[in-house]
Motif scaffolding. Structure first.
Motif, PDB file in Angstrom:
ATOM      1  N   LYS A 185     -10.709  11.949   4.921  1.00  0.00           N
ATOM      2  CA  LYS A 185     -10.579  10.604   4.346  1.00  0.00           C
ATOM      3  C   LYS A 185      -9.881  10.649   2.984  1.00  0.00           C
ATOM      4  CE  LYS A 185     -12.792   7.616   7.080  1.00  0.00           C
ATOM      5  NZ  LYS A 185     -12.396   6.246   7.348  1.00  0.00           N
ATOM      6  N   GLN A 186     -10.122  11.703   2.191  1.00  0.00           N
ATOM      7  CA  GLN A 186      -9.449  11.830   0.910  1.00  0.00           C
ATOM      8  C   GLN A 186      -7.946  12.016   1.112  1.00  0.00           C
ATOM      9  OE1 GLN A 186     -10.555  15.247  -1.449  1.00  0.00           O
ATOM     10  NE2 GLN A 186      -9.525  14.479  -3.277  1.00  0.00           N
ATOM     11  N   ASP A 198      -7.237   2.008   1.298  1.00  0.00           N
ATOM     12  CA  ASP A 198      -8.668   2.206   1.158  1.00  0.00           C
ATOM     13  C   ASP A 198      -9.180   3.042   2.330  1.00  0.00           C
ATOM     14  OD1 ASP A 198     -11.656   1.260   1.624  1.00  0.00           O
ATOM     15  OD2 ASP A 198     -11.117   0.813  -0.464  1.00  0.00           O
ATOM     16  N   ARG A 199     -10.162   3.878   2.077  1.00  0.00           N
ATOM     17  CA  ARG A 199     -10.695   4.772   3.117  1.00  0.00           C
ATOM     18  C   ARG A 199     -11.325   4.025   4.279  1.00  0.00           C
ATOM     19  NH1 ARG A 199     -13.136   9.961  -0.124  1.00  0.00           N
ATOM     20  NH2 ARG A 199     -11.461  10.069  -1.634  1.00  0.00           N
ATOM     21  N   ARG A 200     -11.751   2.800   4.044  1.00  0.00           N
ATOM     22  CA  ARG A 200     -12.360   2.015   5.113  1.00  0.00           C
ATOM     23  C   ARG A 200     -11.337   1.448   6.090  1.00  0.00           C
ATOM     24  NH1 ARG A 200     -15.512  -1.796   1.100  1.00  0.00           N
ATOM     25  NH2 ARG A 200     -13.497  -1.503   0.102  1.00  0.00           N
ATOM     26  N   GLY A 204      -6.173  11.070   3.714  1.00  0.00           N
ATOM     27  CA  GLY A 204      -5.641   9.805   4.197  1.00  0.00           C
ATOM     28  C   GLY A 204      -5.426   8.796   3.083  1.00  0.00           C
ATOM     29  N   GLN A 205      -6.365   8.743   2.154  1.00  0.00           N
ATOM     30  CA  GLN A 205      -6.246   7.807   1.042  1.00  0.00           C
ATOM     31  C   GLN A 205      -5.058   8.169   0.145  1.00  0.00           C
ATOM     32  OE1 GLN A 205      -9.561   7.805  -1.675  1.00  0.00           O
ATOM     33  NE2 GLN A 205      -9.029   5.784  -2.470  1.00  0.00           N
ATOM     34  N   SER A 243     -11.021   8.742  10.486  1.00  0.00           N
ATOM     35  CA  SER A 243     -10.706  10.146  10.251  1.00  0.00           C
ATOM     36  C   SER A 243      -9.907  10.714  11.419  1.00  0.00           C
ATOM     37  CB  SER A 243     -11.982  10.954  10.022  1.00  0.00           C
ATOM     38  OG  SER A 243     -12.837  10.863  11.131  1.00  0.00           O
TER      39      SER A 243
END
Length: 104
Positions: A44-45, A54-56, A47-48, A60
């Motif tokens: 997730k990090q 935003d991670r939401r 991807g951000q 993943s």
């Protein structure tokens, strides 16, 4: 490589991901992770950082799929107990006089 993350198209390259993650301190890995350079980052990090979203907004799985296609090594969730090693619950149960194998 063209990929879609959170319904948005991105043109990602291995060198671009390496450059984006350069100097980024890895957070604590609690779920799926990816090795970039010599560091292991939470998916997730990564991807951000590479999407600036935003991670939401993404899963993943989307990031793992993209990183795998780029040639990075992705890892499953850490902390799963190997077969034959009792879980803390089973150990406590055995100490209290129960059995070490779970009854279903």
């Amino acid at each position: 490589m063209r990929c879609v993350i959170a319904r948005y198209p991105f043109e990602l390259t291995k060198s671009g991901v390496l450059a984006s993650m350069k100097g980024v301190r890895a957070e604590l890995v609690t779920g799926e992770s990816v090795t970039i350079g010599r560091r292991r980052y939470p998916v997730k990090q990564v991807g951000q950082v590479i999407t600036r979203q935003d991670r939401r907004d993404f899963t993943s799985g989307e990031v793992v799929r993209a990183m795998t296609r780029l040639g990075f090594t992705c890892h499953e969730r850490p902390g799963t107990a190997p077969v034959g090693v009792p879980t803390p619950f089973q150990t406590a149960s055995a100490l209290l006089g129960g059995t070490t194998s779970p009854e279903v």
